[in-house]
Design an enzyme around this catalytic site. Structure first.
Site: not given
Length: 394
Positions: A81, A139-140, A366, A180
């Site tokens: 998306d 996802e957003e 973004h 990580r």
């Protein structure tokens, strides 16, 4: 599995990955509206002869099974998306859909996973195990496409032993990746607050109950949740990004709308903090003669990278790229719905460097000027394919 084989295939499909990325970038679709994107993915998988199913309306799940004997299953995930942002770039592939932009790199994730599909399909005779290709919508936007896909059975039939996802990072140079282990990204909850008072003339405040003043006190006071209630060793973020008070220079409105986000890395503290915030805001409003409706929309959990899988993935990346191109990551207080997968099965979410200051691709995700150094696509598909094959034991 021969690393050179994968790298050769990755080089051969590089132009296709770039073309797919540019097509997707030029034709972005908002969360849970990715119908044309879904059709594009389905068409590419059909061309490769990869069977797939459609889930969560626009999600696509492909399946590649190696011809050598193995019961191992691994899932690879890309989100599809875009964001409600007007693109400011002037490129041949700039968004054609006004007000919609792939400003978070999901076009990169999708085109890269299609590249992985191409590589693995050509190597079917040489590996054992099953690879699940998850092209996930939404996802957003809450509740997050991952949560819906999981409810619809994406982690079943067959159930993956591991899941790996990658995400662009413009702060890392193209050609490099970052890892990580352990807790990596924050939980996120959305806050929606309505403070109600009694509006009136700004020159007669004694006759009114000023919701603007009440809201101001609430915003400042709620930061005490972070500074005086949270353990200083535990990252916690409370931010308000939207305040609407539709009055005027001399008009006090009846109500004020307030919206924000709360993020942390511990589920117990997350639950406690939400109770404290609501109680504090309502108490302040009441003490000043107004009222407060404090609504919390529960968002994504924190994301944890399983230590053994992440150590393996990092070692495979060092083998594929060279140790000098594999970096350590710090905790990241952004949120990702990949976290839902990490709560169910062993997961590794790593970062793909896409930055290049000379090419102007160092804008944050973004941002309306976000773009990538497409040299990153030279490694994005091959590396993920190699990690999957090695984790499957090939």
């Amino acid at each position: 599995m021969n690393k050179d084989q994968v790298q050769t295939l990755a080089a051969q499909i590089y132009d296709d990955v770039v073309a797919n990325r540019r097509h997707l970038h030029a034709n972005p679709e908002l969360s849970f509206q990715e119908y044309e994107t879904s059709k594009f993915i389905q068409a590419r998988l059909q061309e490769l002869g990869i069977p797939f199913t459609v889930m969560a309306d626009t999600g696509v799940v492909g399946l590649i099974t190696g011809e050598l004997p193995s019961e191992q299953v691994i899932a690879l995930r890309a989100d599809i998306d875009a964001l409600p942002i007007t693109e400011a770039n002037d490129k041949p592939y700039t968004s054609k859909n006004t007000g919609v932009m792939h400003a978070c790199g999901h076009d990169v994730h999708t085109s890269s996973l299609l590249g992985v599909a191409h590589i693995l399909q050509q190597l079917k005779a040489d590996f054992g195990g099953t690879v699940k290709l998850i092209f996930q919508p939404g996802e957003e936007r809450l509740p997050g496409g991952a949560s819906i896909m999981i409810k619809e059975g994406v982690l079943q039939n067959p159930a993956p032993h591991h899941i790996i996802g990658q995400h662009v990072m413009p702060m890392i140079d193209a050609g490099k990746v970052g890892f990580r282990s352990g807790i990596y990204m924050a939980s996120t909850d959305e806050l929606y607050v309505t403070v109600t008072g009694k509006g009136g003339h700004g020159a007669q405040p004694q006759q009114n109950i000023d919701p603007v003043l009440i809201t101001s006190h609430i915003i400042v006071a709620l930061q005490q949740i972070v500074s005086r209630n949270a353990d200083p060793r535990l990252p916690t973020v409370l931010s308000f990004g939207k305040v609407i008070a539709n009055g005027a220079t001399n008009i006090i409105p009846n109500e004020v709308k307030l919206e924000g986000t709360f993020r942390t890395l511990n589920e117990q503290w997350r639950a406690e903090a939400k109770i404290l915030m609501k109680k504090m805001a309502e108490g302040i409003a009441e003490s000043m003669g107004g009222s407060c409706e404090f609504t919390i929309m529960n968002g994504y959990p924190f994301l944890v990278n399983e230590e053994k899988l992440t150590a393996n993935a990092r070692a495979f990346a060092e083998d594929y790229l060279g140790k000098e191109n594999v970096l350590d990551l710090d905790i990241w207080m952004a949120a990702e719905d990949f976290a839902y997968y990490s709560q169910v099965t062993d997961a590794c979410f790593y970062r793909l460097g896409t930055g290049n200051a000379a090419k102007g691709t160092s804008y944050s995700v973004h941002h309306p000027n976000f773009d990538i150094d497409e040299d990153a696509l030279k490694i994005s598909s091959g590396l993920m394919a190699y990690m999957a094959l090695k984790q499957l034991g090939n």
